[in-house]
Every structure is written in structure tokens, then in C-alpha cells.
Design an enzyme around this catalytic site. Structure first.
Site, PDB file in Angstrom:
ATOM      1  N   GLY A 241       0.770  -1.244   0.000  1.00 23.94           N
ATOM      2  CA  GLY A 241       0.000   0.000   0.000  1.00 23.94           C
ATOM      3  C   GLY A 241       0.796   1.287   0.000  1.00 23.94           C
ATOM      4  CB  CYS A 358      10.257  -3.053  -9.195  1.00 23.32           C
ATOM      5  SG  CYS A 358       9.571  -4.547  -8.476  1.00 23.32           S
TER       6      CYS A 358
END
Length: 424
Positions: A241, A358
Site C-alpha cells: 500500500g 520494478c
């Protein structure tokens, strides 16, 4: 603890991480909880040894094929510390809790170990599996040495100031009053970089929700979404989050963010973090079969921070490079395609889909976007620079369809981001 006991602890931690696939930081934390007598200097020395071994694993394994965690730690003393075998023998038997006497086979291996050489293959010198060499060359043509060298250095610790509760200057002042040395980040005007790693649970600003631990690159990607007050945002793969909270602050708590994930436990922790941050416009949902039926064409922006190989975070998780397999990389690709297909209908005409990994690999990045656009002519690539808030520095001033960040080029974790607008 004696130096020998520290070596034994490093071996124990590496053993557990290998057997359970725990991230190194989690394995270290678990060991520390079970050995509370270990002081801060002991924990720092053990952590340094564990990470040093993992950051030199390609060299160690090339010199000692098939080495186990004990043998890798012993080899690190010769290859990284340049200790003679007599000193290694003494350390291995240094006290009751030391690793134990060397076997004849271990002594013979240690005697034969040769230090790193410029003649070693690139993947040995730069510490990555040989099967990934072509992928890195495709990702960084002519720059593999520079990029991978940066990926082997320890990562900094960055904080994001929660502007709902403080300013960056205010956070810097508060950290200074707690004796924590820090400075503003260059790219993100929300960010603060600590001068040295430290335990952060006791930092008042974090306890009170005025700051969140978040890499500067992740802050940039959060800003790229362009979330505005009053909008409806879907964070389709919210995870822990961090980006959800950053977007909530951008929206000044106004509008709606739906944070989704397959892991209900992580979403439960996100609820607690959102409350601490003063954000009450975040709702959570555990993914179920069928995706988000009933949400078709209702979201202004959908963030897809998809599961990926994670090569951009190897500074923080050097063990991850040795756990990735060709089969897992293929699985990630399939999951990424599925998520793109599930999420695309949620975006309203005029809205945007933001695809993020990523990873540095083309098959997870450019190739995925090309495949998606070929099947969805209702979407088009949008200039990502236009989404950065006014006054933010632009990491890549040259023309590029996609945002790319890396430790070597921007001093951040590695990210790829594509902004895809849905035509009206």
C-alpha cells in the site's frame, strides 16, 4: 558475542533463508527475535556478513561450486576479507558457539580459492546468474557494467512526508530533533533520504503517520498516476500500500481509492496504515474470480503495479537474483498479461491505465505494452512527463515513451512505467 559466534549466526540465517525462501531482512529479524542477548554491534556485524556473502555469491559459487551456506561464509573470509587460512581456522573454532573446526576438505578448498579477477566473466564480477546476461544487455546496451555495479551497492532508506500531516521541512526538523541525520531527495519533493540505515519503528513521525518508508523511485511512480482530488482511483495490485497512501495524500483525502490485492492480510495492514495517515477515502477488496465486475468504465485511473521479477529491487534483496528461474520469469509474464486484460475495461474513456514493474527486462516491460496495444486500439501511449506535478524535475529529459529509473541513472530502485490513455 565472539567473532566465531557471529560467523555461526550468519550461517544459520543463510541456511534458513535458503530453506524457507524468506527475504534476508525477514530471516535476520527472526534470528534477532530468538537471540535477544545479541547487541546492536553484533546484529550489525552479522547482517553485514550475510549481505556481503549474498552480494558476492557469484564469485563464491564460481570458486567453490556447490557450496552450502557454511562454505559460502568461510569462503567470504578468504575472498572478501583476504584472511589467511590459519586465521579462518581460528575463527571457526573461536568459542562454544563458533561454526566448528574445519574439515580437511574445507581447508583444501580454502587454500585453493583465488581472488576476483578482471578475467572473470561479467556475471561473476557483477554478481548475477549467467542465464540473465543477454536480458541485461538488452535492457542496458553498452551500460551493463555501470548499471549492475550500482545494483550491487546497499540501498538507501527514503521516507515520504505525508503532506496531510506535515511538510518535508517540518519532517526534517522533527528527525533532526530525534538525532536522525537526513536530507531532501532530489527527484521527489515529498522525499527524505536518511544519512545511514537505522531502525525506524521508534521514529515518532512514522508512528503518527506523518511519514512513510518509501523509496524515492516509488514516490515518482505514485506521482505519475496523476491522482487528483475527487477522482476514482483503482490500485489493482496494492500490495503493502505504499503507492496507495501516496496517491491518497495527492488527493488530499478527497475522492475514492479502491485498493485490491490477492493477499487479505496485507490489505488489513493497509487499513491500519491509512487510518494512521489520516486517510479515510481508501477502501480495500481482496481479488476474487471475475476481477472487478460492475466497475466497467468507472475508474479515472487504474494503477497496475504488477508482480514481476523484481530486478529493480536487488539492492534491497540481493538473494532474489539467485531465486529467480526461467520458469518463474515466464509465469510472471503470463500473470502480467492476465492483469492487463482484467483491468483494461475498468478504465473510463478519457481515463488512464498506468502499468508499472520494478523490473529491467523488456519481456516484462516494453514487450508487454506492445502486445497489449496491438490488441487494444482504444488505448494509446501518453507522455508520462505531463503527469508529473508542476515543478517536479524530470528524470529522463530526452524523448522516451516510458519512464525508466535505476540505481545508476537516478539513485532510486529500478522501475518501468507506461502511461496508457483510453481514447474518448
Amino acid at each position: 558475542m565472539t567473532p566465531g559466534a557471529r560467523l555461526a549466526a550468519a550461517i544459520e540465517i543463510l541456511d534458513e533463508a535458503e530453506a524457507t525462501r524468506l527475504p534476508l531482512d525477514r530471516a535476520l529479524e527472526r534470528w534477532a527475535k530468538g537471540h535477544r542477548y545479541a547487541g546492536s554491534k553484533d546484529r550489525a556485524a552479522i547482517s553485514a556478513r550475510v549481505y556481503d556473502v549474498m552480494r558476492a555469491r557469484a564469485l563464491i559459487d564460481a570458486r567453490w561450486p556447490g557450496a552450502n551456506p557454511r562454505e559460502r561464509v568461510l569462503a567470504s573470509l578468504k575472498l572478501l576479507d583476504a584472511l589467511p587460512c590459519a586465521d579462518i581456522r581460528a575463527l571457526a573454532s573461536d568459542g562454544k558457539y563458533a561454526p566448528g573446526a574445519l574439515s580437511e576438505a574445507e581447508e583444501a578448498k580454502l587454500d585453493a580459492l583465488q581472488p576476483a579477477s578482471g578475467e572473470d566473466p561479467r556475471w561473476v564480477r557483477l554478481n548475477y546468474p549467467a542465464w540473465l546476461d543477454e536480458r541485461f544487455e538488452a535492457a542496458f546496451p553498452g551500460r551493463v557494467e555501470e548499471e549492475l555495479a550500482a545494483l550491487n551497492r546497499p540501498a538507501p532508506v527514503d521516507l515520504r512526508a505525508n503532506l496531510l500531516k506535515t511538510s518535508r521541512d517540518g519532517l526534517l526538523q522533527e528527525l533532526g530533533e530525534e538525532g536522525i541525520e537526513a536530507q531532501p531527495t532530489y527527484w521527489s519533493p515529498w522525499g527524505i533520504r536518511l544519512a545511514s540505515p537505522r531502525r525506524l519503528r521508534a521514529v515518532g513521525a512514522i508512528r503518527e503517520g506523518a511519514a512513510e518508508i518509501q523509496d524515492e523511485g516509488s514516490q515518482l511512480v505514485s506521482a505519475l498516476v496523476g491522482a487528483r482530488p475527487g477522482e476514482r482511483i483503482v490500485d489493482y495490485c496494492a500490495g503493502a500500500g505504499g503507492k496507495t497512501l501516496a496517491m491518497g495524500a495527492m488527493m488530499a483525502g478527497e475522492g475514492e481509492i479502491l485498493a485490491c490485492d490477492v493477499d487479505g492480510r496485507r490489505l488489513a495492514r493497509l487499513k491500519e496504515r491509512a487510518k494512521r495517515a489520516g486517510l479515510y477515502n481508501i477502501t480495500t477488496k481482496v481479488h476474487e474470480p471475475g476481477g472487478l465486475s460492475g466497475m466497467e468504465a468507472r475508474a479515472d485511473r487504474v494503477l497496475l503495479d504488477v508482480p514481476c521479477s523484481g530486478t529493480g529491487t536487488w539492492r534491497r534483496q540481493p538473494e532474489a537474483r539467485w531465486r529467480l528461474t526461467p520458469e518463474e520469469l515466464e509465469t510472471y509474464g503470463r500473470i502480467q498479461r492476465e492483469i492487463l486484460e482484467e483491468a483494461a475495461p475498468i478504465v473510463r474513456p478519457g481515463g488512464a491505465l498506468i502499468y508499472v514493474t520494478c523490473s529491467f527486462f523488456r519481456e516484462e516491460n516494453e514487450d508487454q505494452i506492445a502486445r497489449f496495444l496491438a490488441a487494444h486500439d482504444e488505448f494509446e501511449v501518453v507522455d508520462w512527463r505531463l503527469q508529473l506535478p508542476e515543478g517536479w524535475p524530470v528524470p529522463a529529459p530526452g524523448k522516451s515513451d516510458y519512464l525508466r529509473l535505476s540505481p545508476a541513472s537516478t539513485g532510486t530502485d529500478g522501475f518501468f512505467a507506461a502511461l496508457l490513455g483510453r481514447r474518448l
